[in-house]
Write a protein that holds these residues in place. Structure first.
Motif, PDB file in Angstrom:
ATOM      1  N   ALA A   1       0.831  -1.213   0.000  1.00  0.00           N
ATOM      2  CA  ALA A   1       0.000   0.000   0.000  1.00  0.00           C
ATOM      3  C   ALA A   1       0.859   1.254   0.000  1.00  0.00           C
ATOM      4  N   LEU A   2       1.983   1.222   0.714  1.00  0.00           N
ATOM      5  CA  LEU A   2       2.879   2.381   0.727  1.00  0.00           C
ATOM      6  C   LEU A   2       3.488   2.620  -0.647  1.00  0.00           C
ATOM      7  N   MET A   3       3.897   1.552  -1.314  1.00  0.00           N
ATOM      8  CA  MET A   3       4.517   1.699  -2.629  1.00  0.00           C
ATOM      9  C   MET A   3       3.513   2.183  -3.668  1.00  0.00           C
ATOM     10  N   GLY A   4       2.302   1.636  -3.629  1.00  0.00           N
ATOM     11  CA  GLY A   4       1.297   2.044  -4.600  1.00  0.00           C
ATOM     12  C   GLY A   4       0.572   3.321  -4.230  1.00  0.00           C
ATOM     13  N   GLY A   5       0.552   3.649  -2.935  1.00  0.00           N
ATOM     14  CA  GLY A   5      -0.174   4.834  -2.484  1.00  0.00           C
ATOM     15  C   GLY A   5       0.680   6.050  -2.267  1.00  0.00           C
ATOM     16  N   ALA A   6       1.892   6.032  -2.835  1.00  0.00           N
ATOM     17  CA  ALA A   6       2.809   7.159  -2.637  1.00  0.00           C
ATOM     18  C   ALA A   6       2.594   8.271  -3.657  1.00  0.00           C
ATOM     19  N   ILE A   7       1.478   8.232  -4.371  1.00  0.00           N
ATOM     20  CA  ILE A   7       1.253   9.225  -5.431  1.00  0.00           C
ATOM     21  C   ILE A   7       1.236  10.640  -4.850  1.00  0.00           C
ATOM     22  N   VAL A   8       0.502  10.830  -3.757  1.00  0.00           N
ATOM     23  CA  VAL A   8       0.382  12.165  -3.167  1.00  0.00           C
ATOM     24  C   VAL A   8       1.741  12.642  -2.654  1.00  0.00           C
ATOM     25  N   THR A   9       2.429  11.788  -1.902  1.00  0.00           N
ATOM     26  CA  THR A   9       3.726  12.174  -1.340  1.00  0.00           C
ATOM     27  C   THR A   9       4.739  12.470  -2.434  1.00  0.00           C
ATOM     28  N   GLU A  10       4.779  11.632  -3.460  1.00  0.00           N
ATOM     29  CA  GLU A  10       5.737  11.838  -4.535  1.00  0.00           C
ATOM     30  C   GLU A  10       5.414  13.092  -5.351  1.00  0.00           C
ATOM     31  N   ARG A  11       4.165  13.419  -5.486  1.00  0.00           N
ATOM     32  CA  ARG A  11       3.798  14.648  -6.191  1.00  0.00           C
ATOM     33  C   ARG A  11       4.202  15.879  -5.392  1.00  0.00           C
ATOM     34  N   ILE A  12       4.021  15.828  -4.076  1.00  0.00           N
ATOM     35  CA  ILE A  12       4.342  16.984  -3.240  1.00  0.00           C
ATOM     36  C   ILE A  12       5.835  17.262  -3.262  1.00  0.00           C
ATOM     37  N   PHE A  13       6.646  16.212  -3.129  1.00  0.00           N
ATOM     38  CA  PHE A  13       8.096  16.392  -3.026  1.00  0.00           C
ATOM     39  C   PHE A  13       8.814  16.153  -4.363  1.00  0.00           C
ATOM     40  N   ASN A  14       8.057  16.050  -5.440  1.00  0.00           N
ATOM     41  CA  ASN A  14       8.620  15.905  -6.784  1.00  0.00           C
ATOM     42  C   ASN A  14       9.547  14.698  -6.873  1.00  0.00           C
ATOM     43  N   ILE A  15       9.071  13.568  -6.374  1.00  0.00           N
ATOM     44  CA  ILE A  15       9.831  12.329  -6.416  1.00  0.00           C
ATOM     45  C   ILE A  15       9.366  11.522  -7.627  1.00  0.00           C
ATOM     46  N   HIS A  16      10.281  11.184  -8.505  1.00  0.00           N
ATOM     47  CA  HIS A  16       9.937  10.464  -9.721  1.00  0.00           C
ATOM     48  C   HIS A  16      10.007   8.956  -9.460  1.00  0.00           C
ATOM     49  N   GLY A  17       9.033   8.480  -8.713  1.00  0.00           N
ATOM     50  CA  GLY A  17       8.969   7.071  -8.373  1.00  0.00           C
ATOM     51  C   GLY A  17       7.767   6.401  -8.993  1.00  0.00           C
ATOM     52  N   VAL A  18       7.307   5.330  -8.348  1.00  0.00           N
ATOM     53  CA  VAL A  18       6.178   4.563  -8.873  1.00  0.00           C
ATOM     54  C   VAL A  18       4.907   5.399  -8.890  1.00  0.00           C
ATOM     55  N   GLY A  19       4.660   6.143  -7.811  1.00  0.00           N
ATOM     56  CA  GLY A  19       3.467   6.986  -7.761  1.00  0.00           C
ATOM     57  C   GLY A  19       3.449   8.016  -8.869  1.00  0.00           C
ATOM     58  N   TYR A  20       4.593   8.610  -9.139  1.00  0.00           N
ATOM     59  CA  TYR A  20       4.695   9.601 -10.215  1.00  0.00           C
ATOM     60  C   TYR A  20       4.391   8.965 -11.568  1.00  0.00           C
ATOM     61  N   GLN A  21       4.965   7.789 -11.829  1.00  0.00           N
ATOM     62  CA  GLN A  21       4.728   7.124 -13.109  1.00  0.00           C
ATOM     63  C   GLN A  21       3.275   6.686 -13.253  1.00  0.00           C
ATOM     64  N   LEU A  22       2.666   6.212 -12.164  1.00  0.00           N
ATOM     65  CA  LEU A  22       1.248   5.848 -12.225  1.00  0.00           C
ATOM     66  C   LEU A  22       0.381   7.069 -12.504  1.00  0.00           C
ATOM     67  N   TYR A  23       0.706   8.175 -11.863  1.00  0.00           N
ATOM     68  CA  TYR A  23      -0.052   9.407 -12.090  1.00  0.00           C
ATOM     69  C   TYR A  23       0.058   9.844 -13.555  1.00  0.00           C
ATOM     70  N   GLN A  24       1.271   9.830 -14.080  1.00  0.00           N
ATOM     71  CA  GLN A  24       1.462  10.220 -15.475  1.00  0.00           C
ATOM     72  C   GLN A  24       0.764   9.253 -16.424  1.00  0.00           C
TER      73      GLN A  24
END
Length: 306
Positions: free
Chosen positions: A241-264
């Motif tokens: 859940a942390l790995m897949g639900g990191a979209i909000v956190t990664e967007r806030i801190f501009n982290i290009h991780g799994v959440g960012y790629q899923l969002y894009q």
């Protein structure tokens, strides 16, 4: 134990197939991927037909799924609509998110379990009340509010950290990891407290105390090990859940991780990227649940897998 592991591995196969099939069907009803490729202007019929043939979108959904699963077992998760293999996107995104998840889980284990033990042993005292109120506040506040607040204070006002993550090292991921783990940390604290308080009244704890064993040994060896079983279950299921639900956190801190790629991928209706990343997350969930199941026997010797 070996028979149990084999049985669990066999049970994972239909779960994996069913989960990926459901995800594949849901992604395919998000919208027309070709429309997303063409942008604001609609594609002409010839170009749209060529793109559908190129990405296999002209085939029935069941055939697309079978083709996709056949490629997955060879390590091919498809190609994004920009021509880049999805595996290349995974190679850059997953290491960052794994590091972020490790930081978050460390916060859950170290801080959450410690606070849970302290409050469980001091139930009804002022420290117990204070921690319960604090965890209730953390659970009530949305993650994006916590993230923006810490970014404003630590990154902009006090300048202790960079407002946005650059390289994605562990030192840069401490505050984002805390934000990601905040709600789960509060649940771990309350769960540990409740489990510890219940097990304090158990016969084996009273027997250990009656034998004159040191308090530290009673707490660590007898009380804590059995109290951690529901906590380990929660943390194990929380990893995926942390790995897949990191979209909000990664967007806030501009982290290009799994959440960012899923969002894009969702934003651009890139079904190959979304399905590929979520497929790997399903595997993470299944493996984490298997490891948690095996840890039960380590924490509680009374549990044996036939």
């Amino acid at each position: 134990m070996g028979r149990h592991v084999l049985r669990r591995l066999l049970q994972m196969i239909p779960v994996f197939v069913g989960a990926t099939l459901l995800i594949f069907l849901m992604v395919n009803v998000m919208g027309d991927p070709v429309a997303g490729l063409c942008g604001e202007r609609a594609c002409d019929p010839a170009t749209a037909a060529q793109l559908r043939r190129e990405f296999g979108l002209d085939q029935p959904v069941w055939r697309q799924y079978l083709t996709y699963m056949g490629k997955v077992f060879t390590g091919d998760f498809g190609t994004a609509f920009n021509g880049q293999p999805v595996t290349e996107l995974m190679a850059t995104a997953f290491p960052v998110t794994v590091r972020l998840t490790v930081v978050a889980v460390l916060f859950e284990v170290v801080v959450g379990v410690t606070l849970g033990v302290v409050t469980g042993l001091r139930r009804g005292r002022p420290v117990d009340t204070a921690v319960l109120l604090a965890t209730l506040v953390v659970i009530s506040v949305p993650t994006f509010v916590t993230g923006l607040l810490l970014q404003l204070l630590f990154g902009i006002k006090w300048q202790w950290i960079r407002p946005s993550v650059r390289a994605g090292g562990f030192d840069e991921l401490i505050v984002p990891g805390l934000v990601l783990a905040s709600v789960s940390l509060a649940y771990v604290t309350r769960l540990t407290r409740t489990s510890l308080a219940e097990n304090r009244r158990s016969d084996y704890v009273r027997t250990a105390v009656a034998k004159g064993l040191p308090r530290r040994r009673v707490v660590v060896r007898h009380l804590l090990r059995n109290s951690l079983i529901p906590v380990v279950t929660f943390i194990g299921t929380d990893i995926g859940a942390l790995m897949g639900g990191a979209i909000v956190t990664e967007r806030i801190f501009n982290i290009h991780g799994v959440g960012y790629q899923l969002y894009q991928g969702i934003l651009r209706q890139n079904s190959q990227t979304v399905v590929g990343f979520v497929t790997v997350l399903v595997l993470v969930f299944l493996v984490a649940n298997l490891l948690v199941d095996l840890l039960y026997a380590v924490l509680d010797p009374r549990i044996r897998h036939a």
